[in-house]
Design a protein around this motif. Structure first.
Motif: not given
Lengths: 235, 109
Positions: A60-66, A173
């Motif tokens: 989730a964190a990686v997706q939102l950072m993207t 993802l």
């Protein structure tokens, strides 16, 4: 005598955790791949798996950072995914609560879905275990799970950057998110919560990144709890 | 990803601390005090409240197709959810999704 008991509890715990190797290996590799694809370097990817050690929230964190979401929303959303672990902590406290604080802190760090599932069942099944035996079992259980979690994140991160775009890994993802919640749709209340989350998140997609999702998650949790209460009242 | 390394590390460290505190909550801080029933009830629904809302826009408006709905990705998402509900198995579900995705991309060119 006590040391041999501890050893056999440790081994028993390892056997309890071992079946999850099949889940941990591909899942942690996938995180390594997805994180490096998203632009994190090897150290950052490993930092996630070492410091956070919680799969779904890392994704989730990686997706939102993207998506370039603001820090507050990245943290709030990713932590919300982990809130269920407060329940694990509550449920395991009666079994492990009377050990020194540092030991409980180590247990907390390794309290993941798999270790909770295995240990909670074992402690219920054998109520005569001593606290020391419970700890030996716990550490045996997390050894295969967590050691492989780190190792396979590393392997995934190393091979990740060499996977060509034709493999459409962007879609790994959402597939992972769906695969994580679909098996949880066991009751009408869970289905109602999931549908609420989808409808509200889509309806609020005009809001700044992350904010609509937070509102959707709040509504969905309330709907889930409400439907559960209604269903209980009807019985 | 356009954030600075400092931003990324801040997220990693704070997420690590926050996740640890959630896990440590009862074991270390709250002890055996009971939470109100409605709080425990809501906690049960956090994964199904957060994950579907994250996945839905990614499925309907994938960034890889500039936000246009894509038949291959819609089919892959459907296969993932059907197999997930049916088998209750996360890995079987991921596998079904990826196989469907690649099969559809191959068939549709």
């Amino acid at each position: 005598m006590p040391t041999t008991t501890m050893k056999s509890e440790f081994i028993r715990g390892m056997k309890g955790g071992a079946p999850f190797i099949l889940v941990i290996v591909p899942f942690s590799m996938l995180f390594g791949v997805v994180a490096t694809e998203a632009g994190l370097n090897l150290t950052q990817t490993m930092g996630f798996s070492f410091l956070v050690i919680a799969g779904a929230s890392q994704f989730a964190a990686v997706q939102l950072m993207t998506d370039n979401a603001p820090a507050f929303f990245i943290l709030a959303t990713s932590l919300a995914v982990n809130l269920r672990m407060a329940m694990y902590s509550a449920s395991i406290t009666p079994h492990l609560g009377d050990a020194p604080l540092w030991k409980r802190a180590i247990v907390a760090y390794f309290l993941v879905d798999q270790s909770y599932a295995v240990c909670a069942v074992e402690y219920e099944r054998r109520p005569d275990m001593t606290t020391a035996e419970r700890y030996a079992f716990y550490f045996g259980c997390i050894l295969p799970i967590c050691a492989l979690w780190y190792a396979m994140t590393f392997l995934g991160a190393v091979i990740g950057s060499s996977i060509p775009p034709e493999f459409a890994l962007d879609f790994a993802l959402p597939i992972t998110f769906i695969a994580l919640f679909a098996p949880m749709l066991k009751t009408f209340a869970h289905v109602a919560a999931a549908l609420t989350s989808i409808v509200v998140a889509l309806a609020l997609s005009w809001m700044p990144v992350g904010t609509g999702l937070l509102v959707a998650a709040g509504c969905a949790m309330a709907v889930g709890a409400l439907v559960e209460t209604r269903m209980e009242a009807r019985k | 990803m356009t954030q600075s390394p400092a931003f990324i590390w801040t997220i990693i460290v704070l997420l690590g601390i926050g996740t640890f505190l959630i896990r440590f909550s009862f074991l270390g801080l709250i002890g055996d005090r009971e939470l109100p029933g409605w709080v425990l009830k809501m906690l049960r629904y956090t994964p199904v409240a957060v994950l579907p809302g994250m996945a839905a826009p990614m499925v309907l408006w994938p960034a890889a197709t500039d936000g246009q709905p894509d038949p291959a990705r819609l089919a892959a998402a459907s296969a993932t959810i059907i197999v997930g509900i049916w088998t209750k198995n996360v890995l079987a579900s991921i596998g079904a999704g990826l196989v469907t995705l690649y099969a559809m991309m191959y068939l549709l060119g």
